[in-house]
Design a protein around this motif. Structure first.
Motif, PDB file in Angstrom:
ATOM      1  N   THR A 146      -6.040 -28.612  18.388  1.00  0.00           N
ATOM      2  CA  THR A 146      -6.713 -28.360  19.668  1.00  0.00           C
ATOM      3  C   THR A 146      -6.033 -27.159  20.319  1.00  0.00           C
ATOM      4  O   THR A 146      -4.984 -26.698  19.866  1.00  0.00           O
ATOM      5  N   ALA A 149      -4.413 -29.912  24.028  1.00  0.00           N
ATOM      6  CA  ALA A 149      -4.536 -31.358  24.251  1.00  0.00           C
ATOM      7  C   ALA A 149      -3.212 -32.044  23.927  1.00  0.00           C
ATOM      8  O   ALA A 149      -2.532 -31.680  22.971  1.00  0.00           O
ATOM      9  N   ASP A 175      -5.942 -33.001  28.823  1.00  0.00           N
ATOM     10  CA  ASP A 175      -6.067 -31.548  28.694  1.00  0.00           C
ATOM     11  C   ASP A 175      -5.057 -30.948  29.668  1.00  0.00           C
ATOM     12  O   ASP A 175      -5.090 -31.241  30.861  1.00  0.00           O
ATOM     13  N   ASN A 181     -10.603 -24.206  26.097  1.00  0.00           N
ATOM     14  CA  ASN A 181     -10.876 -24.914  24.842  1.00  0.00           C
ATOM     15  C   ASN A 181     -11.920 -24.163  24.015  1.00  0.00           C
ATOM     16  O   ASN A 181     -13.001 -24.671  23.709  1.00  0.00           O
ATOM     17  N   ASP A 204      -7.610 -21.509  32.197  1.00  0.00           N
ATOM     18  CA  ASP A 204      -8.446 -22.699  32.312  1.00  0.00           C
ATOM     19  C   ASP A 204      -8.333 -23.251  33.733  1.00  0.00           C
ATOM     20  O   ASP A 204      -7.982 -22.511  34.662  1.00  0.00           O
ATOM     21  N   HIS A 211      -9.114 -35.219  28.711  1.00  0.00           N
ATOM     22  CA  HIS A 211      -9.758 -34.275  27.794  1.00  0.00           C
ATOM     23  C   HIS A 211     -11.169 -34.752  27.459  1.00  0.00           C
ATOM     24  O   HIS A 211     -11.400 -35.938  27.212  1.00  0.00           O
TER      25      HIS A 211
END
Length: 245
Positions: A146, A149, A175, A181, A204, A211
């Motif tokens: 990921t 994560a 997250d 992502n 982000d 998540h």
């Protein structure tokens, strides 16, 4: 009957009382000398507790970075939902790097598993605490396929766990909110991509949240290096803690 006491008799009685008190005092001293004072080291040994912490990866295709288990001061939250990640958590969530976490002043001791925890596998760490009233524990690991994560638990106390008792629960995926992502090639450090790990730029939400899972190429994210096989749902880990001493 004459109950009066002459001066000579008073002196005699007083002398007898003093003698009796003297004998009693000697007897008490003898008893005190026979008591063995406790050894402070024995007391410390008796206060030591040991626990087995067994962690199982419940995902289908998300290896976990080596588990980081830390002992720290009570009421120390390593992360909080809705709040920005610390740099220490960001580095774990983006690359599995725990060096900043272990350097925190609040961390009293730590242990890290040697290997990545593969899907379906378990690993056990043996934890020793000398004073559970003043210390709590946290565990954190990255889902390496990921962008950012991570999962684990924060600020758990074991002081109410009796010998041979266990506590068991399952963890959700967070997250870190520090890296988009995108799932793009070159952005995921796990074996599916062997891409970049930590990046100082935060692009982000900049807050920890639950998540939403990966999208993957199979679900229409055309630039994703992930497939439907890499999707995950909660829970991600099963954690069992048993007191063994």
């Amino acid at each position: 009957m004459n109950l009066s006491v002459t001066p000579k008799k008073s002196i005699l009685i007083f002398s007898i009382i003093l003698a009796s008190l003297g004998l009693s005092a000697c007897s008490d001293n003898d008893d005190t000398d026979s008591i063995i004072s406790p050894n402070p080291e024995d007391k410390l040994t008796n206060n030591i507790q040991q626990y087995n912490v067994t962690v199982t990866n419940l995902t289908a295709a998300q290896p976990m970075s080596p588990l980081t288990l830390v002992i720290h001061e009570a009421n120390t939250q390593l992360w909080q939902q809705g709040q920005p990640s610390s740099l220490a958590i960001e580095k774990i969530a983006e690359s599995g790097d725990n060096s900043d976490l272990l350097a925190l002043a609040s961390i009293k001791d730590n242990m890290t598993s040697k290997n990545i925890l593969l899907p379906g596998e378990s690993d056990t760490l043996t934890l020793t605490l000398a004073d559970t009233n003043a210390q709590t524990i946290s565990l954190v690991t990255m889902l390496v396929n990921t962008n950012d994560a991570f999962t684990g638990f924060s600020d758990i106390t074991l002081k109410h766990l009796s010998l041979n008792e266990t506590m068991e629960w399952q963890t959700v995926v967070y997250d870190a909110g520090t890296e988009a992502n995108s799932e793009e090639k070159g952005t995921i450090p796990g074996p599916v991509d062997n891409g970049e790990g930590f990046n100082i730029t935060r692009d982000d939400l900049n807050r920890v949240h639950l998540h939403s899972g990966v999208i993957s190429l199979d679900d229409g994210l055309v630039d994703s290096v992930l497939s439907a096989y890499h999707r995950f749902d909660n829970p991600s880990l099963n954690i069992k803690i048993q007191r063994i001493q």
